[in-house]
Design a protein around this motif. Sequence first.
Motif, PDB file in Angstrom:
ATOM      1  N   ILE A 289      -6.792 -13.491 -10.444  1.00  0.00           N
ATOM      2  CA  ILE A 289      -7.490 -13.659  -9.169  1.00  0.00           C
ATOM      3  C   ILE A 289      -7.444 -15.139  -8.807  1.00  0.00           C
ATOM      4  O   ILE A 289      -7.933 -15.985  -9.565  1.00  0.00           O
ATOM      5  CB  ILE A 289      -8.951 -13.178  -9.279  1.00  0.00           C
ATOM      6  CG1 ILE A 289      -8.979 -11.707  -9.703  1.00  0.00           C
ATOM      7  CG2 ILE A 289      -9.674 -13.367  -7.949  1.00  0.00           C
ATOM      8  CD1 ILE A 289     -10.373 -11.176  -9.947  1.00  0.00           C
ATOM      9  N   ARG A 290      -6.859 -15.451  -7.664  1.00  0.00           N
ATOM     10  CA  ARG A 290      -6.666 -16.839  -7.268  1.00  0.00           C
ATOM     11  C   ARG A 290      -7.708 -17.265  -6.235  1.00  0.00           C
ATOM     12  O   ARG A 290      -7.949 -16.572  -5.255  1.00  0.00           O
ATOM     13  CB  ARG A 290      -5.259 -17.028  -6.690  1.00  0.00           C
ATOM     14  CG  ARG A 290      -4.852 -18.471  -6.491  1.00  0.00           C
ATOM     15  CD  ARG A 290      -3.469 -18.553  -5.850  1.00  0.00           C
ATOM     16  NE  ARG A 290      -2.482 -17.777  -6.577  1.00  0.00           N
ATOM     17  CZ  ARG A 290      -1.832 -18.210  -7.644  1.00  0.00           C
ATOM     18  NH1 ARG A 290      -2.087 -19.413  -8.119  1.00  0.00           N
ATOM     19  NH2 ARG A 290      -0.923 -17.441  -8.240  1.00  0.00           N
ATOM     20  N   PHE A 291      -8.328 -18.424  -6.500  1.00  0.00           N
ATOM     21  CA  PHE A 291      -9.303 -18.986  -5.575  1.00  0.00           C
ATOM     22  C   PHE A 291      -8.775 -20.315  -5.048  1.00  0.00           C
ATOM     23  O   PHE A 291      -8.662 -21.283  -5.813  1.00  0.00           O
ATOM     24  CB  PHE A 291     -10.648 -19.226  -6.273  1.00  0.00           C
ATOM     25  CG  PHE A 291     -11.404 -17.973  -6.593  1.00  0.00           C
ATOM     26  CD1 PHE A 291     -12.156 -17.324  -5.630  1.00  0.00           C
ATOM     27  CD2 PHE A 291     -11.374 -17.447  -7.879  1.00  0.00           C
ATOM     28  CE1 PHE A 291     -12.855 -16.174  -5.921  1.00  0.00           C
ATOM     29  CE2 PHE A 291     -12.076 -16.291  -8.191  1.00  0.00           C
ATOM     30  CZ  PHE A 291     -12.818 -15.646  -7.206  1.00  0.00           C
ATOM     31  N   PRO A 292      -8.434 -20.408  -3.774  1.00  0.00           N
ATOM     32  CA  PRO A 292      -8.015 -21.689  -3.204  1.00  0.00           C
ATOM     33  C   PRO A 292      -9.145 -22.714  -3.334  1.00  0.00           C
ATOM     34  O   PRO A 292     -10.329 -22.371  -3.281  1.00  0.00           O
ATOM     35  CB  PRO A 292      -7.738 -21.356  -1.736  1.00  0.00           C
ATOM     36  CG  PRO A 292      -7.499 -19.876  -1.715  1.00  0.00           C
ATOM     37  CD  PRO A 292      -8.393 -19.321  -2.781  1.00  0.00           C
ATOM     38  N   LEU A 293      -8.776 -23.977  -3.485  1.00  0.00           N
ATOM     39  CA  LEU A 293      -9.780 -25.027  -3.632  1.00  0.00           C
ATOM     40  C   LEU A 293     -10.713 -25.100  -2.424  1.00  0.00           C
ATOM     41  O   LEU A 293     -11.901 -25.402  -2.563  1.00  0.00           O
ATOM     42  CB  LEU A 293      -9.098 -26.378  -3.844  1.00  0.00           C
ATOM     43  CG  LEU A 293      -8.505 -26.623  -5.234  1.00  0.00           C
ATOM     44  CD1 LEU A 293      -7.754 -27.940  -5.254  1.00  0.00           C
ATOM     45  CD2 LEU A 293      -9.602 -26.630  -6.289  1.00  0.00           C
ATOM     46  N   VAL A 294     -10.163 -24.830  -1.238  1.00  0.00           N
ATOM     47  CA  VAL A 294     -10.994 -24.919  -0.032  1.00  0.00           C
ATOM     48  C   VAL A 294     -12.108 -23.869  -0.049  1.00  0.00           C
ATOM     49  O   VAL A 294     -13.120 -24.019   0.635  1.00  0.00           O
ATOM     50  CB  VAL A 294     -10.144 -24.736   1.244  1.00  0.00           C
ATOM     51  CG1 VAL A 294      -9.191 -25.906   1.410  1.00  0.00           C
ATOM     52  CG2 VAL A 294      -9.379 -23.417   1.220  1.00  0.00           C
ATOM     53  N   VAL A 295     -11.924 -22.811  -0.849  1.00  0.00           N
ATOM     54  CA  VAL A 295     -12.945 -21.771  -0.962  1.00  0.00           C
ATOM     55  C   VAL A 295     -13.926 -22.080  -2.080  1.00  0.00           C
ATOM     56  O   VAL A 295     -15.144 -21.965  -1.910  1.00  0.00           O
ATOM     57  CB  VAL A 295     -12.290 -20.392  -1.207  1.00  0.00           C
ATOM     58  CG1 VAL A 295     -13.355 -19.329  -1.488  1.00  0.00           C
ATOM     59  CG2 VAL A 295     -11.437 -19.987  -0.014  1.00  0.00           C
ATOM     60  N   ILE A 296     -13.401 -22.489  -3.235  1.00  0.00           N
ATOM     61  CA  ILE A 296     -14.243 -22.645  -4.423  1.00  0.00           C
ATOM     62  C   ILE A 296     -15.066 -23.935  -4.401  1.00  0.00           C
ATOM     63  O   ILE A 296     -16.171 -23.996  -4.953  1.00  0.00           O
ATOM     64  CB  ILE A 296     -13.381 -22.579  -5.705  1.00  0.00           C
ATOM     65  CG1 ILE A 296     -14.253 -22.230  -6.917  1.00  0.00           C
ATOM     66  CG2 ILE A 296     -12.612 -23.858  -5.917  1.00  0.00           C
ATOM     67  CD1 ILE A 296     -14.814 -20.850  -6.912  1.00  0.00           C
ATOM     68  N   LYS A 297     -14.563 -24.993  -3.752  1.00  0.00           N
ATOM     69  CA  LYS A 297     -15.294 -26.266  -3.736  1.00  0.00           C
ATOM     70  C   LYS A 297     -16.672 -26.143  -3.112  1.00  0.00           C
ATOM     71  O   LYS A 297     -17.668 -26.597  -3.705  1.00  0.00           O
ATOM     72  CB  LYS A 297     -14.476 -27.347  -3.015  1.00  0.00           C
ATOM     73  CG  LYS A 297     -13.440 -28.022  -3.885  1.00  0.00           C
ATOM     74  CD  LYS A 297     -12.775 -29.163  -3.133  1.00  0.00           C
ATOM     75  CE  LYS A 297     -11.785 -29.889  -4.021  1.00  0.00           C
ATOM     76  NZ  LYS A 297     -11.134 -31.026  -3.307  1.00  0.00           N
TER      77      LYS A 297
END
Length: 369
Positions: A289-297
């Motif tokens: 499951i991939r979380f882009p940095l713009v989402v997780i930050k």
Amino acid sequence: MESPAENGSGSRRQQEARWCAVTGGRGFMAKHLVAALLRSGEWRVRVTDLAPAIAVDPVEENGVLGAALRDGRAVYASADVCDVAQLTKAFEGVGVVFHTAAADPNINNFQQHYKVNVEGTKNVIDACVTCKVERLIYTSSCGVVFDGVHGLFDVDESMPYPDKFPDAYAQTKAEAEKLVTKANGTYGLLTCSIRPGSIFGPGDIIIPYLHSYRGMMFIVGDGKNCDDFVYVENVAHAHICAEKTLSTKEGAKISGGQAYFITNMEHTNLWDFLYMLLEELGYKRKFRIRFPLVVIKPITYLIEWIYNKVLHKYGMRQPKMLTSARLKYISLNRTFNCKKAVEQLGYKPIVSLKDGIKITTNSTIAQER
């Protein structure tokens, strides 16, 4: 505390063994270092740590440490690096100190890190000088050149300390390393710093983390970043290589006051490494499951804000994985060149990355049975 003086028992090799001390001697890497020193037959080891008495698990009891504690080749000394008097007592009669003690890197508390990592290291140096210790090998970190903004790829020791650090741990380890470097040649004390990559091995925190997600892998960022992992036995081996080098006149001239990156010398994609661990643990069906940095930050910042404003008041622990500093470590390239350690210390990994993974996972599986 037992005196380093010989008690007349044991083999001639044991009687000729020199005394060394290992601060933080019950820590993850330090346990392996203590065992390696004892296996060499060249050392008697004074294990120092915070606990009032040493507690060994069944594996240790039946291994080299248990045997050494019984026959006097190893002794335990309760000592806090924040107390120079305790350190001075612990270092009496030892010729070499391996300083591995450090504050928990998962707790980003600057005051605590400064007290343990910086002031504690100054106390270790002062105690070494008082006790006329000949050599001090310091366990630093590859993080001392990481700013959390720019990735690092195959950098060597010419890389300067950054102006800013991603967390208190990296900042204070760098400050401590500077103290160790400056202390070289002070009142006969020779010093050297070891900068390990991301350490793994039996007893580390990576396996429990992977187990907790039952084979599911959460990738942060684009998943293309590389890291330099190093098997724990290789880190212990590097410390011993550094001590041996400093013990010679020529080696002391070259390596005194120097710092060395230590890795398995196998640059690896961070997420591929974790996948390999999962496979060895038996998780054949892995969900990525991939979380882009713009989402997780933003989520990370929110969690930290809630903790700092509310949760810490109720004694709840700070989250270890979802922190802004941790995101920087797991989303950027961080690889290091070990050429200097190879040429000057004679360092060479004694356990490959592949074998290290198998040993680590097999140990975990065996303990679970």
